[in-house]
Design an enzyme around this catalytic site. Sequence first.
Site, mmCIF file in Angstrom:
data_model
loop_
_atom_site.group_PDB
_atom_site.id
_atom_site.type_symbol
_atom_site.label_atom_id
_atom_site.label_comp_id
_atom_site.label_asym_id
_atom_site.label_seq_id
_atom_site.Cartn_x
_atom_site.Cartn_y
_atom_site.Cartn_z
ATOM 1 N N ASN A 291 0.883 -1.236 0.069
ATOM 2 C CA ASN A 291 0.143 -0.059 -0.015
ATOM 3 C C ASN A 291 0.835 1.304 0.091
ATOM 4 O OD1 ASN A 291 0.721 -0.868 2.638
ATOM 5 N ND2 ASN A 291 -1.162 0.580 3.474
ATOM 6 N N GLU B 183 -3.170 -4.670 -2.736
ATOM 7 C CA GLU B 183 -3.662 -5.611 -3.890
ATOM 8 C C GLU B 183 -3.816 -5.135 -5.085
ATOM 9 O OE1 GLU B 183 -4.598 -4.870 -0.736
ATOM 10 O OE2 GLU B 183 -5.807 -6.345 0.169
HETATM 11 N N1 THU Z 1 -5.160 -1.417 2.780
HETATM 12 C C1 THU Z 1 -4.746 -2.245 1.714
HETATM 13 O O1 THU Z 1 -3.497 -2.088 1.132
HETATM 14 N N2 THU Z 1 -5.224 -3.454 1.449
HETATM 15 C C2 THU Z 1 -6.473 -4.101 2.044
HETATM 16 O O2 THU Z 1 -6.928 -4.877 2.053
HETATM 17 C C3 THU Z 1 -7.038 -3.311 3.181
HETATM 18 C C4 THU Z 1 -6.329 -1.668 3.460
HETATM 19 C C5 THU Z 1 -4.350 -0.110 3.105
HETATM 20 C C6 THU Z 1 -4.920 1.123 2.499
HETATM 21 C C7 THU Z 1 -4.555 1.902 3.480
HETATM 22 O O3 THU Z 1 -3.227 2.347 3.067
HETATM 23 C C8 THU Z 1 -4.281 1.378 4.762
HETATM 24 O O4 THU Z 1 -4.286 -0.222 4.294
HETATM 25 C C9 THU Z 1 -5.349 1.382 5.920
HETATM 26 O O5 THU Z 1 -6.377 1.167 5.464
#
Ligand code: THU
Length: 160
Positions: free
Chosen positions: A62, A75
């Site tokens: 992320n 993802e």
């Molecule tokens: N996030 C992801 O990368 N994947 C997930 O499945 C859930 C949420 C990230 C988005 C944001 O950067 C952080 O986690 C908190 O929501």
Amino acid sequence: MKTVNLDINFTEYSSIEEMSPADQALVREAIEAQKGSYAPYSNFNVGAALLLEDGTVVRGSNQENAAYPSGLCAERTAMFAASANHPGKTMVCLAIVGGFNHEIAHSPCTPCGACRQVMAEYQTLGGKPLSIIMFGTEKAWKFDRVDDILPFIFDSFNEK
Ligand code: THU
């Protein structure tokens, strides 16, 4: 009129050793991917590893931004990178790990709805089931196809 029930099947593991060697390797790739997470606003770090049909593994993590909506989940980072760099290669399996402060949570990291929708379209494009591993240190889940985590998928191909 009738009530209809949906059955969703998935596998639950209580340790990484219970998983197949290939799945274990993909989870370890996701753990490596988590190191690239840039999440100074939420401090929630997610790693994803996407296996393609030819054995290529594409990592994603992320990426956040001061303008919050500009960030992207791990993802989708992995799937978009795969589609951009390996167009036409079918996506086979996606492993996800996550936790605060670069740790891995005890419970499985479950993808958001927007990521599920993107998974659904790439699964349709690839023409084969895309399986998803949601990993946690005390419990992990494997779903054999996106339909099992996003029933009643919006699919514009169906509207034609
Ligand atoms: N996030 C992801 O990368 N994947 C997930 O499945 C859930 C949420 C990230 C988005 C944001 O950067 C952080 O986690 C908190 O929501």
